[in-house]
Design an enzyme around this catalytic site. Structure first.
Site, short mmCIF file in Angstrom:
data_model
loop_
_atom_site.label_atom_id
_atom_site.label_comp_id
_atom_site.label_asym_id
_atom_site.label_seq_id
_atom_site.Cartn_x
_atom_site.Cartn_y
_atom_site.Cartn_z
N SER A 173 0.95 -1.17 0.08
CA SER A 173 -0.11 0.03 -0.04
C SER A 173 0.77 1.37 -0.01
CB SER A 173 -1.01 0.03 1.12
OG SER A 173 -1.69 -1.17 1.39
N ALA A 206 -2.57 0.11 9.88
CA ALA A 206 -1.79 -1.39 9.89
C ALA A 206 -1.92 -1.81 8.61
CB ALA A 206 -2.52 -2.22 10.99
N PRO A 207 -0.88 -2.64 8.00
CA PRO A 207 0.42 -3.00 8.71
C PRO A 207 1.41 -1.58 8.66
CG PRO A 207 0.25 -3.89 6.47
CD PRO A 207 -1.20 -3.36 6.88
N GLY A 208 0.98 -0.60 7.90
CA GLY A 208 1.88 0.36 7.89
C GLY A 208 2.44 1.20 6.67
N GLY A 209 2.01 0.70 5.45
CA GLY A 209 2.24 1.21 4.31
C GLY A 209 2.36 2.65 3.95
N ASP A 225 -4.96 2.38 14.65
CA ASP A 225 -5.40 1.02 13.89
C ASP A 225 -5.34 -0.02 15.44
OD1 ASP A 225 -5.81 -1.32 12.74
OD2 ASP A 225 -5.37 -0.38 10.91
N ASP A 245 -10.26 3.37 17.95
CA ASP A 245 -11.08 3.29 16.79
C ASP A 245 -10.91 4.52 16.08
OD1 ASP A 245 -13.22 3.37 15.04
OD2 ASP A 245 -14.72 3.03 16.67
N ASP A 261 -7.63 4.84 5.18
CA ASP A 261 -7.61 3.68 4.40
C ASP A 261 -8.37 2.62 5.12
OD1 ASP A 261 -7.30 2.22 2.19
OD2 ASP A 261 -5.11 1.23 2.89
N LYS A 290 -14.12 2.78 -0.69
CA LYS A 290 -14.13 1.31 -1.39
C LYS A 290 -15.60 1.50 -1.96
CE LYS A 290 -10.81 0.52 1.70
NZ LYS A 290 -9.48 0.51 1.31
N1 SAM Z 1 -3.18 1.58 4.73
C1 SAM Z 1 -2.78 0.50 5.13
C2 SAM Z 1 -1.23 0.25 4.91
O1 SAM Z 1 -0.86 1.03 4.03
O2 SAM Z 1 -0.47 -0.81 5.39
C3 SAM Z 1 -3.41 -0.57 5.25
C4 SAM Z 1 -5.10 -0.60 5.73
S1 SAM Z 1 -5.96 -1.59 5.60
C5 SAM Z 1 -6.69 -1.80 4.11
C6 SAM Z 1 -7.49 -1.48 6.52
C7 SAM Z 1 -7.01 -1.29 7.87
O3 SAM Z 1 -8.18 -0.45 8.56
C8 SAM Z 1 -6.81 -2.49 8.86
O4 SAM Z 1 -5.76 -2.71 9.54
C9 SAM Z 1 -8.15 -2.24 9.78
O5 SAM Z 1 -7.58 -2.83 11.21
C10 SAM Z 1 -8.40 -0.92 9.94
N2 SAM Z 1 -9.47 -0.61 10.50
C11 SAM Z 1 -10.85 -0.64 9.98
N3 SAM Z 1 -11.70 -0.19 10.59
C12 SAM Z 1 -10.93 0.61 11.61
C13 SAM Z 1 -11.46 1.47 12.64
N4 SAM Z 1 -12.79 1.98 12.90
N5 SAM Z 1 -10.51 2.00 13.49
C14 SAM Z 1 -9.16 1.80 13.15
N6 SAM Z 1 -8.75 0.91 12.36
C15 SAM Z 1 -9.52 0.53 11.36
#
Ligand code: SAM
Length: 341
Positions: A173, A206-209, A225, A245, A261, A290
């Site tokens: 990402s 997460a994971p942090g990209g 996250d 959250d 994201d 999305k």
């Molecule tokens: N942008 C991230 C990267 O570059 O690695 C990838 C993100 S991944 C598509 C979506 C993330 O959103 C997941 O790690 C999930 O735990 C987190 N997530 C979804 N709903 C959330 C919420 N309400 N609060 C915090 N994190 C949330």
């Protein structure tokens, strides 16, 4: 093609031809599913930056359907339109499909030959203000000749900004946010708006990209996250990881950037972004929407209209752009920034 209305050649992600056509509201001449391009007619003016699913916007001039290996140069030179009289660049392009990729070796070999022939006729100059000449090869035997207006198109070949992966990035990402910065921000804006020590919040980090992309640009990031950050992002001094959250999180002080994201409904993300902007909590934002499998254009329009209406009602001036990046699958990426009064 002797019609007074322009004929457009548009590139998009394969599988999104219908969405792309629906968004333009122009008449569809050709839009084969999964082809990665479409031919449209009927709108006197289309604005590239206002189209989300279009990677490239070109004026179509003509086509050749019977190219053979023996001599492609002669028929292609004959198919190049008389107007514009001169071009500022030549892009030989292929659709973003598996078949298209098999043709990219040929276009690389063919490029210097065609360039030389055009330069000899003074039809090709090194001038970025002139229209570019594009030739799209949907197959070995078919070529579409088109041109782009540098002020109303994507300035890179195939409409895809190439970005490079950092070996220590926690996820791929990383590339998506890198591409978003290239697509939405020009060099001056990147230098001005992505300065070391600026601050950012990454919701759904997460994971942090994305966090890693911001850290590489010198920003201090609050990564929100419940999931873990991976690799070097787990212990980097410029990153503060909060297991909270992301929908409820608000910073104590306004930040320069908000990126988001989280996998949430587009409407909910739009509402969240509105709250941050109305509350003056960030200057710029990049976030993903999305999209549902069906009625993507409607879902996108509804979410963006919600944002516009809310910001307009509060007199907030802004710039809002949405694009389906080459790294976006069933989603689009949105850029929102405050505009000067
Ligand atoms: N942008 C991230 C990267 O570059 O690695 C990838 C993100 S991944 C598509 C979506 C993330 O959103 C997941 O790690 C999930 O735990 C987190 N997530 C979804 N709903 C959330 C919420 N309400 N609060 C915090 N994190 C949330």
């Amino acid at each position: 093609m002797g019609n007074t209305l322009p004929t457009w050649l548009v590139y998009c992600r394969p599988g999104f031809e219908r969405d792309c056509a629906e968004e333009t509201q122009a008449k569809v001449i050709e839009a084969a599913e999964n082809s990665g391009f479409l031919i449209l007619q009927g709108k006197a003016k289309l604005a590239y930056r206002q189209l989300t699913f279009a990677r490239q916007l070109l004026t179509l001039h003509g086509e050749v359907n019977d190219l053979t290996e023996r001599d492609r140069l002669t028929p292609l030179l004959a198919a190049i339109p008389e107007a514009p009289a001169q071009f500022g660049a030549l892009y030989l392009e292929v659709p973003d499909t598996n078949d298209g990729k098999t043709l990219s070796g040929f276009t690389k070999r063919f490029q210097p030959l065609l360039e030389q022939a055009l330069r000899e006729n003074s039809r090709l100059l090194d001038d970025p203000t002139l229209p570019r000449l594009h030739i799209l090869f949907p197959s070995e035997s078919r070529a579409l000749t088109a041109s782009s207006d540098p002020r109303n198109s994507n300035n890179v070949p195939n409409g895809i900004h190439r970005v490079s992966m950092a070996s220590d990035a926690p996820s791929r990402s990383y590339l998506k946010l890198a591409e978003a910065f290239e697509v939405f921000l020009d060099r001056k804006e990147q230098a001005l708006w992505l300065k070391p020590q600026m601050t950012a919040v990454d919701l759904g980090a997460a994971p942090g990209g994305w966090t890693w992309q911001l850290v590489q640009r010198g920003l201090q990031v609050t990564a929100v996250d419940n999931g873990p950050l991976k690799g070097a992002a787990a212990s980097h001094p410029a990153i503060r990881h909060l297991r909270q959250d992301g929908v409820k999180f608000r910073p104590q002080r306004p930040v320069d950037w908000l990126v988001c994201d989280m996998v949430e409904q587009p409407q909910r993300v739009a509402a969240l972004m509105t709250e941050w902007f109305v509350g003056g909590l960030t200057s710029h934002a990049i976030f993903n929407l999305k999209l549902p499998m069906k009625k993507r254009v409607v879902a996108l329009r509804t979410a963006l209209e919600f944002l516009r209406t809310a910001l307009n009602a509060r007199g907030i001036r802004y710039r809002l752009e949405a694009k389906q990046l080459s790294h976006d699958r069933e989603e689009v990426t949105v850029f929102l920034t405050r505009a000067k009064k």
